[in-house]
Design an enzyme around this catalytic site. Structure first.
Site, short mmCIF file in Angstrom:
data_model
loop_
_atom_site.label_atom_id
_atom_site.label_comp_id
_atom_site.label_asym_id
_atom_site.label_seq_id
_atom_site.Cartn_x
_atom_site.Cartn_y
_atom_site.Cartn_z
N ARG A 119 47.73 -17.66 -49.83
CA ARG A 119 48.66 -16.71 -49.22
C ARG A 119 49.98 -17.43 -48.93
O ARG A 119 50.02 -18.32 -48.08
CB ARG A 119 48.07 -16.14 -47.92
CG ARG A 119 48.73 -14.87 -47.44
CD ARG A 119 48.23 -14.47 -46.07
NE ARG A 119 48.84 -15.28 -45.03
CZ ARG A 119 48.31 -15.51 -43.83
NH1 ARG A 119 47.13 -15.01 -43.52
NH2 ARG A 119 48.94 -16.25 -42.95
N HIS A 134 50.55 -13.31 -42.58
CA HIS A 134 49.55 -12.26 -42.86
C HIS A 134 50.24 -10.92 -43.12
O HIS A 134 50.00 -10.26 -44.12
CB HIS A 134 48.58 -12.15 -41.68
CG HIS A 134 47.76 -10.90 -41.68
ND1 HIS A 134 46.79 -10.65 -42.63
CD2 HIS A 134 47.77 -9.82 -40.85
CE1 HIS A 134 46.23 -9.48 -42.38
NE2 HIS A 134 46.81 -8.95 -41.32
N TYR A 140 50.03 -21.53 -36.86
CA TYR A 140 48.70 -22.06 -37.16
C TYR A 140 48.61 -22.78 -38.52
O TYR A 140 47.57 -23.32 -38.86
CB TYR A 140 47.66 -20.93 -37.11
CG TYR A 140 48.03 -19.71 -37.96
CD1 TYR A 140 47.81 -19.71 -39.33
CD2 TYR A 140 48.61 -18.58 -37.38
CE1 TYR A 140 48.15 -18.61 -40.10
CE2 TYR A 140 48.96 -17.48 -38.15
CZ TYR A 140 48.72 -17.49 -39.50
OH TYR A 140 49.06 -16.42 -40.27
#
Lengths: 329, 360
Positions: free
Chosen positions: B256, B260, B269
Site C-alpha cells: 500500500r 489507508h 505507524y
C-alpha cells in the site's frame, strides 16, 4: 392434496414451501439440516425429495455464511428461503441482514435487489436449551429495508409465507414455535397470499382492544373468550407484520374502543409493543379512555426452562390488565 | 506416525522489481500489445488516484480509499474477466470498476457521497463497493452458487485485503466454495497493512494463500506488482471457475503506497524506509522500465499518454462536479420495491422540508 385435513402451523409452512417451489424454479431452500433431515422442526420435510439437492441445500454449519450466501443468490434473481435453525443463533448473520440484505436495493438505487426470506423459529414455552427461547423481533423491526412477519395460525402462516417469498425485498419470517403444533386448521393449498402490511382482526368487540402477535395470540384469544363471559367484548388484533406496522388498523380499533392492552412475549423495553404504545400516545391520546396497559416478558434474560412459565405472560394477566383498563374512569 | 496431509504454496513471478525477466515469459507477453495496454490502464488508475486525493484535500470529495500500489492487481484481473462474469469488490477497486466500464465520473460520484456511484449500468450484475470487511466473500459465494445452480459458464471474482483474511467470513467463504466447488476466484490484495496493523500481526501463517489448503481448495501466491504473474494465475483460475473445476485463492503480494484512506496518516505507524521499499517494488515503474528496455514504450509515448489521461480525468472531474445531488425523495425511493404507507408520509414530509429550506 387439497388440504382438506386440518394441519398444524409447521405443516402449513411446509405446504407453502412446497407450493412456492413447485410454482417458481427460482425458489430455493438452504440452511442447516433442511435437506435430508427435513429441518429440526420438520418444516422442510419432503422438499429435497421433491425438488432435488440443487434447490434444497444442506449448508455447512455457519449462520453468517447462510445469510451472506443468500444475499448473493438473491441478487442473481434466485429467491432463497434460508432457515436459521433457532432465532437465538441468528446473531452471527446480523451483519449480512442489517448491512447488506436490508440495504442492497437502496444503495444500488434499485440496480440490485434482495428477494430473500429468512425463516427462524423463535420464542419460549417448549422447555428448550439455553438460547432457544428468546423473542427478539424488535431488533429486526427497527431496521429500514426489512420486513418482519410473525404468523399466529396455520392459515396465516401459509398465506404470509407465500407473500414473503413473492415479496421482492428481504423478509424476516419468525415462527412462534410454541404454537407450531398446538392448533390445527384446514389450509387450502390454493396459493392465496396474505398482505405483509396489514393487521388481522381476529375478533371484533367494542369495549377494549387486545393487541398481540405470535404465540401470545393463543392466550389473548382465551382471555377474550373469558372476558366475553363477563360481558366485556374484546377486539383482538393480530399485528402479524412488525415492520411495516399497520398503524391504521390499530388506531381505528382503539379509536372505537378507547381502551387497549398490548400483549407480547418479548421483554417490554424498546419493543414492538413500545412502538404501538407510542403511536397510540402520539396519535390517539384523545381517543383513549384509560391508560394503555401492557402485558409482556420481564426485561430480563429469558430464564432457563425451570422458570420459563414464570416469565411467559399468562391468560389471567391479560384478563387482569383488561379489567383494570375497563375499570379506569 | 503417518502424515495425513501435506501442502505447499507456489509463488509466481516473471518480471522482478529490477524489471528483469526471471522466468520464461508466456507467449502473449513476448509481444507489446497486452503489456502496453496494461501499462496504459495502470497510468490512468494512478493519475485518477492522485486527482481523487487532491479533490478530497480541497473539500470536493469525501473520504477516499487510495488504490496506489494495487493497480496491477486491479487492471489485470478486470481485463481478464468476461463481461458476464461477476465482480464482488471491496472498497479499493476503482481501477477494476474502470476497466469493467464504469465512468470515472461515476466512481467519483460514489466517493462524493452519492449512491448513484453504485448504480452504473456498466456494473451490470457486479456488486457495489463493500465496506464491512470480508463480507463480500460470502456474497461472491452466493452469486457463484446461483451460477452453478443454473449451469452457467461464468466466474465470480471477489477481492479482499490482507486484514480481511482474519475474519470468519473469509474462512466461511473458502469453506463453502470448496465443499460446493463454486465458480469463484478469491484475490487477496496483500498490501501489508490493515490501516495501521501490519501483515505480521494479522496471522502467523507464512502465507495467506495457505488458508485455502485448510478449506481444501487451490491456493497460490503471486507477485502482485508483476502483471505477467498476475495474468497467468488469474487467467487460469478464471478458466477453472468457468469450467466448473472449482474455486481458487490467489494471494497477490503488493504494497500500500498510500495512507489507508484520506482520513488516515500512515506516518504515525509506518517507517519511511518501509514505504521506500514499497515504491521500489511498485508495478507501474517496473513495467515502464521493462517496456522501455524492450523498445515498446518511449518518452514521447509517455508524455502523450499522460496528457491523454489527464484530459480524460479532468473531463470526469468536471462531469462529477456538475452532477446535482439527488432529490431528497431518493432516500425513500429505493428502500423497498413498494414503499410502505408510513414511509410515504415521511417522504412527503422530507420533500416539504427540503422545499421549505430551498425557498428560505
Amino acid at each position: 392434496m387439497s388440504g382438506q385435513e386440518a394441519i398444524c402451523m409447521v405443516e402449513a409452512i411446509n405446504l407453502a414451501l412446497h407450493h412456492a417451489m413447485r410454482n417458481d424454479n427460482d425458489v430455493i431452500v438452504l440452511g442447516e439440516d433442511v435437506g435430508t433431515n427435513g429441518g429440526v422442526f420438520r418444516a422442510t420435510v419432503g422438499l429435497k425429495e421433491n425438488f432435488g439437492i440443487k434447490r434444497v441445500m444442506d449448508t455447512p454449519l455457519a449462520e453468517n455464511m447462510i445469510a451472506g450466501l443468500s444475499i448473493g443468490m438473491a441478487a442473481q434473481g434466485l429467491k432463497p428461503i434460508a432457515e436459521i435453525q433457532f432465532m437465538g443463533f441468528i446473531f452471527p448473520a446480523m451483519e449480512h441482514i442489517v448491512c447488506h440484505a436490508a440495504r442492497l436495493r437502496n444503495r444500488t438505487r434499485g440496480r440490485l435487489s434482495c428477494p430473500l426470506v429468512i425463516r427462524a423459529p423463535y420464542g419460549g414455552g417448549i422447555h428448550a436449551p439455553e438460547h432457544h427461547s428468546e423473542s427478539t423481533e424488535a431488533i429486526f423491526a427497527q431496521i429500514p429495508g426489512l420486513r418482519v412477519v410473525i404468523p399466529s395460525s396455520p392459515q396465516r402462516a401459509y398465506g404470509l409465507l407465500l407473500s414473503a417469498i413473492q415479496n421482492p425485498d428481504p423478509v424476516i419470517f419468525l415462527e412462534p414455535k410454541r404454537i407450531y403444533r398446538s392448533q390445527n386448521q384446514i389450509v387450502e393449498d390454493n396459493g392465496h397470499t396474505l398482505p405483509l402490511d396489514t393487521c388481522f382482526t381476529l375478533r371484533e368487540g367494542n369495549d377494549i382492544s387486545l393487541i398481540s402477535w405470535g404465540s401470545m395470540i393463543k392466550e389473548t384469544l382465551e382471555a377474550a373468550s373469558l372476558l366475553a363471559e363477563e360481558g366485556i367484548q374484546c377486539e383482538v388484533i393480530d399485528v402479524a407484520t412488525m415492520n411495516p406496522l399497520d398503524r391504521e388498523t390499530i388506531l381505528a380499533s382503539v379509536g372505537k374502543t378507547g381502551r387497549c392492552v398490548i400483549i407480547q412475549e418479548a421483554p417490554l423495553n424498546c419493543s414492538v409493543g413500545s412502538e404501538i404504545a407510542s403511536i397510540l400516545a402520539c396519535e390517539a391520546l384523545l381517543d383513549l379512555r384509560a391508560p394503555i396497559a401492557r402485558v409482556g416478558g420481564y426485561d430480563t434474560v429469558m430464564p432457563y426452562f425451570r422458570l420459563e412459565n414464570q416469565y411467559m405472560p399468562q391468560t389471567d394477566q391479560i384478563i387482569d390488565a383488561a379489567k383494570r383498563t375497563m375499570e379506569f374512569d | 506416525m503417518n502424515i495425513s496431509y501435506e501442502g505447499s504454496i507456489s509463488f509466481t513471478q516473471f518480471i522482478n522489481e529490477q524489471s528483469e525477466v526471471v522466468n520464461p515469459l508466456p507467449e502473449w507477453a513476448l509481444v507489446d500489445k497486452v503489456l502496453v495496454h496494461y501499462y496504459q490502464q495502470m497510468v490512468i488508475a494512478r493519475q485518477f488516484d492522485n486527482k481523487a486525493i487532491a479533490l478530497q484535500r480541497t473539500g470536493q470529495l469525501g473520504t477516499y480509499a487510495s488504490s496506489a500500489g494495487c493497480e496491477a492487481i486491479d487492471i489485470v484481473i478486470a481485463s481478464l474477466m468476461h463481461k458476464e462474469d461477476v465482480l464482488v469488490p471491496y472498497y479499493r477497486n476503482h481501477a477494476m470498476q474502470m476497466v469493467r466500464g464504469m465512468k470515472l465520473s461515476e466512481i467519483l460520484l460514489y466517493w462524493g457521497g452519492d449512491e448513484r456511484g453504485n448504480s452504473s449500468p456498466a456494473q451490470r450484475e457486479d456488486f457495489p463497493n463493500c465496506v464491512p470487511i470480508a463480507t463480500q466473500c460470502l456474497h461472491a459465494c452466493g452469486i457463484a452458487s446461483a451460477i452453478k445452480i443454473r449451469n452457467q459458464q461464468r466466474a465470480t471474482v471477489s477481492i479482499l485485503g490482507d486484514g480481511a483474511t482474519s475474519k470468519g467470513d473469509f474462512m466461511e467463504a473458502l469453506n463453502v466454495a470448496g465443499v460446493w466447488q463454486l465458480p469463484v476466484v478469491f484475490i487477496i490484495n496483500n498490501n501489508q497493512w490493515a490501516i495501521s496493523v501490519p501483515r505480521a500481526l494479522q496471522s502467523i501463517a507464512p502465507t495467506l494463500a495457505q488458508k485455502a489448503l485448510a478449506a481444501g481448495i487451490r491456493g497460490e501466491q503471486v507477485d502482485g506488482n508483476d502483471v505477467v504473474a498476475l495474468h497467468q494465475s488469474v487467467e487460469q483460475a478464471l478458466q477453472r471457475a468457468r469450467e466448473g473445476k472449482g474455486p481458487t485463492l490467489i494471494e497477490a503480494v503488493s504494497y500500500r503506497l498510500s495512507d489507508h484512506t484520506t482520513a488516515d496518516d500512515a506516518t504515525r505507524y509506518r517507517h519511511p524506509d518501509a514505504l521506500k521499499m514499497g515504491w521500489d517494488k511498485e508495478p507501474i515503474k517496473r513495467l515502464r522500465n521493462y517496456l522501455h528496455g524492450q523498445g515498446w514504450w518511449h518518452e514521447s509515448d509517455e508524455t502523450q499518454w499522460l496528457q491523454h489521461s489527464s484530459a480524460l480525468i479532468q473531463d470526469a472531474v468536471d462531469q462529477y462536479l456538475d452532477t446535482p445531488p439527488q432529490p431528497v425523495s431518493s432516500m425513500f425511493d429505493y428502500l423497498y420495491a413498494e414503499l410502505p404507507l408510513q414511509l410515504k408520509k415521511q417522504r412527503e414530509a422530507a420533500i416539504s422540508r427540503s422545499e421549505k429550506e430551498a425557498s428560505s
